[in-house]
Design a protein around this motif. Structure first.
Motif, short mmCIF file in Angstrom:
data_model
loop_
_atom_site.label_atom_id
_atom_site.label_comp_id
_atom_site.label_asym_id
_atom_site.label_seq_id
_atom_site.Cartn_x
_atom_site.Cartn_y
_atom_site.Cartn_z
N UNK A 64 0.84 -1.21 0.00
CA UNK A 64 0.00 0.00 0.00
C UNK A 64 0.87 1.25 0.00
N UNK A 65 0.39 2.28 -0.71
CA UNK A 65 1.10 3.57 -0.64
C UNK A 65 0.23 4.67 -0.05
N UNK A 66 -1.03 4.34 0.25
CA UNK A 66 -1.98 5.33 0.79
C UNK A 66 -2.83 4.70 1.89
N UNK A 67 -2.95 5.41 3.00
CA UNK A 67 -3.84 4.94 4.07
C UNK A 67 -4.96 5.96 4.21
N UNK A 68 -6.19 5.45 4.17
CA UNK A 68 -7.37 6.33 4.33
C UNK A 68 -8.03 5.98 5.65
N UNK A 69 -8.39 7.01 6.42
CA UNK A 69 -9.11 6.71 7.65
C UNK A 69 -10.07 7.85 7.98
N UNK A 70 -10.75 7.74 9.10
CA UNK A 70 -11.79 8.71 9.46
C UNK A 70 -11.67 9.14 10.92
N UNK A 71 -12.19 10.33 11.24
CA UNK A 71 -12.13 10.78 12.62
C UNK A 71 -12.67 12.20 12.74
#
Ligand SMILES: Cc1ncc(COP(=O)(O)O)c(C=O)c1O
Length: 300
Positions: A64-71
């Motif tokens: 992976x080269x991108x991490x997507x998350x929420x908050x």
């Protein structure tokens, strides 16, 4: 583990156990300690590193080269992720709850300065994002993108939390921890010795649903735990003069800093329950300091 993660972890401080020296505790014959995960790192402190470590390792192992998350706009989780992303050379995208504020919070400004792309999502869309509970389940995920659900709540987070428990080298009767998604609590329940009771303290109002959610995360059913719902102080991130006074008094007495969203409420609760004889005389309690002190800036 990925060499870059090993390198990063080598820069961390040790999370020690601090005994709380307070005559009130002696009066109730209770020993109270704190597991100081707040000391691990100035940014990736507390349960953040514990929860991120193995998920990031998984993401890197997949290329992976991108991490997507929420908050939220004060999210400790997104804050830690943005920092680690910068260190590891990963692109990070934060799906932030609510309208873009006129002035970004200090938390959001940090995240932006570490290169996180901020995307503001409506409260209703944010709620919908909670249904995507595994790393590959976010719709329209592109190749090399990795999804981290709210609070970093992947099953792999439990493995990191287990390490926190295994570092405790003294015997104890009760382990206390604040709860948001309950992921840290689940990791702790999975890892504690059989005879230890685990007490989670919900930071959210109406968090009765958490017990079922935590039960599902466990690797095997255990009956040595419960979630106390009585110390939310009106709701998530709500505070009052009594809580602020407690935190100030505790900090003066111990020189340990607390924040009002998670650790302040938990420690207030622990003291309150001690005063109500909830614990048996002679018991040793350990409360996990889950960090998150950056969030305190929102209450200045
Ligand atoms: C400082 C702090 N303590 C406790 C928690 C609660 O952790 P969990 O979501 O694993 O219950 C959080 C949120 O992740 C947090 O930021």
């Amino acid at each position: 583990m990925h060499p870059e993660l090993i390198k990063l972890e080598k820069t961390f401080n040790r999370s020690i156990l601090t005994k709380i020296d307070d005559p009130l505790l002696a009066q109730y014959q209770i020993e109270l300690w704190m597991k100081r995960d707040d000391l691990l790192h100035p940014v990736v402190s507390g349960n953040k590193w514990r929860k991120l470590k193995y998920s990031l390792d998984h993401a890197l192992s997949l290329g992976a080269d991108t991490i997507i998350s929420m908050g939220g706009a004060y999210s400790n989780h997104l804050h830690a992720l943005a920092y680690v992303g910068k260190v590891l050379g990963l692109k990070t995208i934060g799906l932030v709850r609510g309208e873009q504020p006129e002035a970004l919070t200090p938390t959001l400004l940090d995240m932006q300065s570490w290169g996180m792309e901020l995307r503001f999502v409506s409260r209703s869309d944010y709620r919908l994002l909670r249904q995507y509970k595994d790393w590959d389940l976010l719709p329209n995920l592109k190749p090399r993108q990795y999804w981290l659900p709210e609070g970093g709540a992947l099953g792999l987070a439990l493995k990191g939390v287990e390490e926190l428990v295994n570092e405790i080298e003294i015997p104890y009767d009760v382990l206390c921890v604040p709860c948001g998604t309950g992921t840290t609590l689940a990791g702790i329940i999975d890892a504690v010795p059989e005879q230890v009771s685990v007490l989670g303290f919900a930071a959210l109002k109406n968090a009765g649903f958490l017990t079922a959610e935590v039960a599902v995360m466990l690797s095997r059913p255990r009956n040595n735990w419960r979630i106390n719902l009585d110390y939310h102080f009106g709701g998530f991130a709500k505070t009052n003069a009594e809580l602020s006074a407690f935190i100030e008094g505790f900090e003066l007495k111990t020189t340990i800093t607390l924040e009002p969203v998670y650790t302040g409420k938990m420690m207030y609760a622990v003291y309150d329950l001690i005063g109500k004889h909830y614990f048996k005389p002679g018991q040793r309690i350990i409360a996990v300091h889950t960090g998150g002190l950056q969030g305190k800036r929102g209450f200045g």
